[in-house]
Write an enzyme that holds these catalytic residues in place. Structure first.
Site, short mmCIF file in Angstrom:
data_model
loop_
_atom_site.label_atom_id
_atom_site.label_comp_id
_atom_site.label_asym_id
_atom_site.label_seq_id
_atom_site.Cartn_x
_atom_site.Cartn_y
_atom_site.Cartn_z
CD GLU A 25 -0.13 0.69 3.36
OE1 GLU A 25 -0.30 2.04 3.04
OE2 GLU A 25 -0.16 0.67 4.70
CE LYS A 90 -5.66 7.16 6.40
NZ LYS A 90 -5.68 7.39 7.99
CB VAL A 110 -5.38 -2.00 4.75
CG1 VAL A 110 -5.78 -3.52 4.85
CG2 VAL A 110 -4.21 -1.60 5.49
CG ASP A 142 -13.12 6.64 13.58
OD1 ASP A 142 -13.09 5.80 12.51
OD2 ASP A 142 -12.18 7.49 13.95
CB SER A 144 -10.75 0.97 9.76
OG SER A 144 -9.97 0.79 8.55
CB SER A 145 -13.47 0.94 5.05
OG SER A 145 -12.20 1.66 4.30
CG ASP A 146 -7.98 -1.18 6.73
OD1 ASP A 146 -8.37 -0.40 5.53
OD2 ASP A 146 -7.13 -0.51 7.43
CE LYS A 163 -2.32 2.43 10.40
NZ LYS A 163 -3.20 1.50 9.60
#
Length: 305
Positions: A25, A90, A110, A142, A144-146, A163
């Site tokens: 990435e 981003k 990602v 919140d 993540s779409s990961d 993370k």
């Protein structure tokens, strides 16, 4: 799709010769590491991958074009954009259609990298750490779409867990709900990015062959195959113990709330703040785990090929 995906000649040759390919990435370049160190580490990671006889396919969007395997010319374009202060975005899974249609430039997260790698036929991807459920998610939602990408896109992702700024137990719960296999590379404990352990148990694997066997079995069994997360701990000598890094993370999150920083801007802010508070130790740890994940990702790509 041929008009949108710009596959470099180097990657086309790798496909033609059935050489293993490893996706990488680019958000770590545009938002995760300071300039110009980001371009130096890209060169280091790609050379490391090639030394392992695997072709690196760094994925990025430049002026609305999706590039798979950055050429030297494209690296120069990125360098000019960063030096001039031009906006470099981003892009996650949701952003790619907009970015392409509006001819935007930016690094792929990602989720976006998984989408593009899968479209190109690349099945293994090495990154630093995945996104997940942020702390205080019950206040902000919140997430993540990961995690959505891992639930829907059948790509093997090698990372140092998620993370460290995230809610790790909640992230693992979501992955379990989505039936995403989470596998520890020679560990039975989920790593926490800078730290090798988090206290959360996962299934342990010993080899690339184990990963590929599970991946192939999943693709035969699941009506809608998911991704696989291979959690690879940061090398022991580069670790920042969880208790130590946690106090810096808590302070950084408190500062972000005070400054009303949220959404896409939150992770880059927290990473930059951690780099400052740890006097660069977090950056060195990040570089070490990136290299380590490329090494393991290359092994898996070769076994899968």
């Amino acid at each position: 799709m041929q008009l949108i995906l710009h596959i470099s000649p180097r990657i086309k040759r790798a496909f033609d010769k059935r050489k293993p390919i490893l996706a990488m990435e680019s958000t770590v370049l545009t938002h995760g590491l300071p300039y110009p160190k980001n371009l130096d580490i890209l060169k280091t990671l790609e050379e490391l991958c090639q030394e392992l006889d695997v072709e690196p396919a760094t994925i990025i969007v430049l002026d609305g074009k999706i590039h798979i395997g950055m050429t030297e010319a494209e690296k120069e374009i990125l360098q000019c954009k960063l030096e001039s202060g031009e906006e470099v975005g981003k892009f996650n899974l949701r952003d790619i259609p907009y970015a392409v249609s509006r001819k935007k430039s930016g690094g792929t997260t990602v989720s976006a990298t998984m989408l593009i790698a899968n479209k190109a036929g690349i099945k293994v991807f090495a990154t630093g750490g995945i996104g997940g459920v942020h702390k205080f998610w019950n206040e902000t939602l919140d997430i993540s779409s990961d995690l959505k990408a891992l639930a829907e896109i059948p790509v093997i992702v090698v990372s140092a867990g998620c993370k460290a700024i995230l809610d790790i137990p909640a992230t693992l719960e979501v992955l379990e709900s989505y039936s995403v296999p989470v596998l520890g590379w020679k560990t039975d404990e989920f790593p926490a990015f800078y730290a090798r352990t988090s206290g959360k148990k996962i299934e342990k694997l010993e080899s690339a062959k184990d990963v590929v066997n599970i991946y192939q079995t999943m693709r035969e069994l699941y009506p809608h195959p998911t991704g696989i997360l291979v959690a690879n701990p940061v090398p022991e000598k580069d670790e920042i113990p969880f208790a130590e890094i946690e106090k810096y993370i808590s302070a950084a999150i408190a500062e972000a709330k005070t400054k009303n920083i949220a959404g896409k801007e939150l992770t880059p802010f927290l990473l930059a703040t951690l780099a400052e508070k740890t006097k660069g130790q977090s950056v060195q740890s990040n570089l070490a785990l990136l290299k380590n994940n490329v090494i393991i990702g290359a092994q898996i790509a070769k076994e899968l090929q």
